[in-house]
Design an enzyme around this catalytic site. Structure first.
Site, mmCIF file in Angstrom:
data_model
loop_
_atom_site.group_PDB
_atom_site.id
_atom_site.type_symbol
_atom_site.label_atom_id
_atom_site.label_comp_id
_atom_site.label_asym_id
_atom_site.label_seq_id
_atom_site.Cartn_x
_atom_site.Cartn_y
_atom_site.Cartn_z
ATOM 1 N N LYS A 101 0.839 -1.201 0.000
ATOM 2 C CA LYS A 101 0.000 0.000 0.000
ATOM 3 C C LYS A 101 0.879 1.259 0.000
ATOM 4 O O LYS A 101 2.072 1.185 0.283
ATOM 5 C CB LYS A 101 -0.908 -0.013 1.225
ATOM 6 C CG LYS A 101 -0.147 0.029 2.545
ATOM 7 C CD LYS A 101 -1.040 -0.271 3.744
ATOM 8 C CE LYS A 101 -0.219 -0.290 5.020
ATOM 9 N NZ LYS A 101 -0.979 -0.808 6.166
ATOM 10 N N TYR A 115 14.836 30.403 6.804
ATOM 11 C CA TYR A 115 13.639 31.139 7.220
ATOM 12 C C TYR A 115 13.601 31.297 8.734
ATOM 13 O O TYR A 115 13.837 30.336 9.477
ATOM 14 C CB TYR A 115 12.379 30.382 6.782
ATOM 15 C CG TYR A 115 12.133 30.440 5.289
ATOM 16 C CD1 TYR A 115 11.899 31.656 4.645
ATOM 17 C CD2 TYR A 115 12.127 29.279 4.536
ATOM 18 C CE1 TYR A 115 11.673 31.699 3.286
ATOM 19 C CE2 TYR A 115 11.900 29.313 3.170
ATOM 20 C CZ TYR A 115 11.669 30.535 2.545
ATOM 21 O OH TYR A 115 11.441 30.574 1.201
HETATM 22 C C1 LIG Z 1 -0.115 -1.815 6.751
HETATM 23 C C2 LIG Z 1 -0.701 -3.077 7.217
HETATM 24 C C3 LIG Z 1 0.099 -4.227 7.385
HETATM 25 C C4 LIG Z 1 1.607 -4.201 7.270
HETATM 26 O O1 LIG Z 1 2.151 -3.779 8.497
HETATM 27 P P1 LIG Z 1 3.728 -3.654 8.749
HETATM 28 O O2 LIG Z 1 3.835 -3.215 10.149
HETATM 29 O O3 LIG Z 1 4.217 -2.616 7.787
HETATM 30 O O4 LIG Z 1 4.321 -4.980 8.481
HETATM 31 C C5 LIG Z 1 -0.537 -5.411 7.686
HETATM 32 N N1 LIG Z 1 -1.883 -5.471 7.843
HETATM 33 C C6 LIG Z 1 -2.675 -4.385 7.729
HETATM 34 C C7 LIG Z 1 -4.139 -4.521 7.930
HETATM 35 C C8 LIG Z 1 -2.113 -3.162 7.425
HETATM 36 O O5 LIG Z 1 -2.904 -2.080 7.324
#
Ligand SMILES: *Cc1c(COP(=O)(O)O)cnc(C)c1O
Length: 363
Positions: free
Chosen positions: A35, A256
């Site tokens: 994702k 800045y």
């Molecule tokens: C993002 C996510 C993962 C992966 O988690 P990590 O800590 O990056 O391994 C697994 N399951 C769900 C539902 C997630 O949203």
């Protein structure tokens, strides 16, 4: 001379980290979590490099469509599911798999007639995180409804998510797992629970389907364990270059708001990286970079396109020199701590403007 930031992605290291997942959990299948543009690493390239995955998972429908259209053949699970009938049709047309986490989503199934029934779907069960998921007492009815629906092709698995997987031995992890396992036993369904931290530290939680994200990218989910200690290899090297050098006199201000004031004469380099590239503004006056293996501190505020760093101790540093923002020799975990955030956020924020370059170098 390169004058812009580049995120170099080591595909061999990525593959090594997937093999590390399989080594830790040889009896489970792997649903690689890609994702958010594969945590900033580039979803399509990462998916093709991780061809040994049994399935993929993304958060949202559009991410799944993009992967399917890029030629990915494995199941692709949409972790947030869909909330409209038209999105359900799109999921079916692209052979995407859905997570059902509330009754409304299950209800939608009765409002559509899909030409291609959905395969490899999951019911998300609420076991303690109180984010997404159906309460345990509603699971029986939900499974009956899903089994009875013609838009669902095969048996639906049971999924849940740890709220504290990075806290090794925390009793809440055991409580969450037990709830899911009881349901799985009762209904004879496959389970999916373990994210990276659980894969690495909680073998009992592995179940049928693993969901590794962070560890695939060679990053440690634990505060007190480094990625090398976990057998993971760095995937992203985030680098830019020095584009200007300034000689400061005592009392001169940098950036800045003039939030850095020179206490002695010093040499400052300007690096082409800013918050528009995903270099956190939280690193103002607190970040570190690496030049030819030596650390240099971020001075003043991070601008949209630039930062200033102290190179007083690096007499050889010059315009055009490469600067490592994080990666080999400067773990993103360390930079995240400096920025008061987590590595997840830093890598996800590497913006569109940053070019990704892929190579199959040494893992
Ligand atoms: C993002 C996510 C993962 C992966 O988690 P990590 O800590 O990056 O391994 C697994 N399951 C769900 C539902 C997630 O949203």
């Amino acid at each position: 001379m390169q004058t812009y930031p580049v995120a170099t992605i080591n595909l061999s290291a990525l593959k090594h980290n997937l093999s590390r997942v399989k080594q830790l959990a040889p009896n489970s299948h792997v649903m690689s979590v890609i994702k958010a543009n594969a945590y900033g690493h580039g979803a399509v390239d990462v998916a093709h490099a991780l061809a040994e995955s049994d399935a993929f998972a993304v958060a949202r429908l559009a991410e799944g469509v993009q992967l399917r259209e890029s030629g990915i053949k494995q199941p692709i699970v949409i972790l947030e599911g869909v909330n409209t009938a038209s999105d359900m049709v799109i999921a079916s047309e692209h052979s995407l798999s859905l997570v059902f986490h509330n009754e409304l989503q299950i209800e939608l199934l009765t409002q559509v007639s899909l030409a291609k029934p959905l395969c490899f779907c999951w019911l998300m069960v609420e076991t303690g995180m109180h984010r997404l998921g159906l309460p345990v007492e509603k699971v029986d009815d939900a499974l009956i409804a899903l089994s009875a629906n013609e838009n669902i092709a095969d048996s639906v698995g049971l999924m849940s998510h740890f709220a504290n997987a990075d806290l090794i031995g925390d009793v809440r992890n055991k409580q969450q797992l037990e709830q899911l396992n009881q349901l799985a036993l009762k209904h004879g369904r496959p389970t999916s629970m373990a994210n990276s931290a659980a894969i690495l530290s909680y073998p009992e939680s592995h179940g049928h389907w693993l969901r590794p994200g962070l560890m695939l990218y060679g990053i440690s989910p634990f505060e007190d364990k480094t990625a090398p200690e976990l057998g993971l290899h760095t995937v992203m090297n985030f680098q830019s270059v020095i584009t200007a050098i300034q000689a400061l006199k005592v009392g001169d201000q940098v950036g800045y708001g003039g939030s850095w004031i020179a206490e002695s004469d010093m040499k400052v380099a300007i690096v082409s990286i800013g918050y528009a590239d995903g270099y956190s503004r939280q690193l103002s006056n607190s970040g570190m970079v690496l030049i030819q293996g030596k650390r240099a501190a971020v001075l003043g505020r991070v601008s949209m396109d630039m930062i200033a760093i102290d190179i007083s101790h690096l007499s050889y540093a010059t315009i055009g020199d490469k600067v490592t923002l994080w990666g080999d020799g400067l773990p993103v975990e360390y930079i995240a701590a400096q920025a008061n955030t987590i590595s997840y956020e830093l890598v996800c924020q590497v913006s569109q403007r940053v070019i990704r370059e892929y190579h199959n170098g040494q893992a």
